[in-house]
Design an enzyme around this catalytic site. Structure first.
Site, short mmCIF file in Angstrom:
data_model
loop_
_atom_site.label_atom_id
_atom_site.label_comp_id
_atom_site.label_asym_id
_atom_site.label_seq_id
_atom_site.Cartn_x
_atom_site.Cartn_y
_atom_site.Cartn_z
N TYR A 39 -1.81 -1.33 10.00
CA TYR A 39 -1.94 -1.77 8.60
C TYR A 39 -0.69 -1.40 7.80
CZ TYR A 39 -3.84 -1.94 3.83
OH TYR A 39 -4.03 -2.20 2.49
N SER A 80 0.84 -1.19 0.00
CA SER A 80 0.00 0.00 0.00
C SER A 80 0.87 1.24 0.00
CB SER A 80 -0.88 0.00 1.26
OG SER A 80 -1.50 1.26 1.44
#
Length: 254
Positions: A159, A146
């Site tokens: 995350y 990401s």
């Protein structure tokens, strides 16, 4: 459609980015096996769409956070390879499955942290490990990271940290699997309009505008911006890309 007799396994392929990846891989003449966590109907729709394009496809249930289930999954996978694809191994592993979670550090429970760890890091490590005996030499592995592993936004500490771990793991995989001519890369999407994380980027107008304002190309990403990049990495043209992080974010936070 012509086929190159290659087979891809895409985790989390029933919706969002995984679905888009599966469809793009099929367009390149690659047969596709997708996994889904709970929505079998959506997975079968993806299989039907791939089959309608003239390519073989199948769907298997898998919770990528349940590491103890992997041995049984690999056994199932071997059966599907034999029965549906007349094969004993596959070529491309796309570690895509994931969940979204937004919580500040002081609001992240150990249970949520562990769930993220199991799905986004431990699951990627051990699913790849258990798949290695049935990945063909010369194959490819694509891990999903990401933009949040490069830039920081409050609420994504756990995350983003897991994705950072996946990026490091990717380089080690590339190093260790080079002797088998297996290339391993990581694709890091920016903010994409999907139902991921409750659809925050797609459905929250304020969030969508904020993302567009941070992005050089002036909009939030779409699934179709990502799937073709993953398919390219599994093509002959992408064969010499190895151990790389490819951010696909339209130039977010440059």
């Amino acid at each position: 459609m012509t086929t190159n007799n290659k087979i891809a396994l895409v985790t989390g392929g029933s919706r969002g980015l995984g679905k888009n990846m599966a469809l793009h891989l099929a367009k390149k003449g690659i047969a596709v096996i997708i996994t889904y966590n709970s929505n079998k109907a959506a997975a079968l729709e993806v299989v039907a769409a791939i089959e309608a394009s003239g390519q073989k496809a199948a769907a298997l249930q898998l919770n990528t956070g349940d590491i103890k289930s992997f041995a049984a999954f690999i056994a199932q996978l071997k059966n599907v390879l034999a029965q549906t694809f007349n094969a004993t191994a596959f070529d491309f592993l796309i570690n895509n499955a994931g969940i979204g979670m937004h919580a500040l550090i002081d609001g992240t429970s150990e249970e949520v942290f562990d769930e993220l760890m199991n799905i986004h890091f431990k699951g990627v490590f051990f699913l790849t490990q258990q798949s290695l005996p049935i990945i063909n030499n010369g194959g490819r592995i694509v891990n999903l990271s990401s933009g949040l592993a490069r830039f920081s936004m409050p609420g994504f500490a756990a995350y983003g940290a897991m994705k950072g771990a996946v990026e490091t793991l990717t380089r080690y995989m590339a190093k260790e699997l080079g002797s088998r001519s297996i290339a391993v890369n990581v694709v890091a999407p920016g903010a994409i309009e999907t139902d991921f994380g409750g659809g925050r980027v797609r459905d929250n107008e304020e969030m969508n505008k904020m993302v567009a304002g941070l992005t050089a190309l002036g909009r939030a990403g779409l699934p179709d911006d990502i799937g073709g990049v993953v398919a390219f990495l599994c093509s002959e043209e992408g064969r010499w890309i190895n151990g790389q992080r490819i951010e696909v974010s339209g130039g977010m936070n440059l």
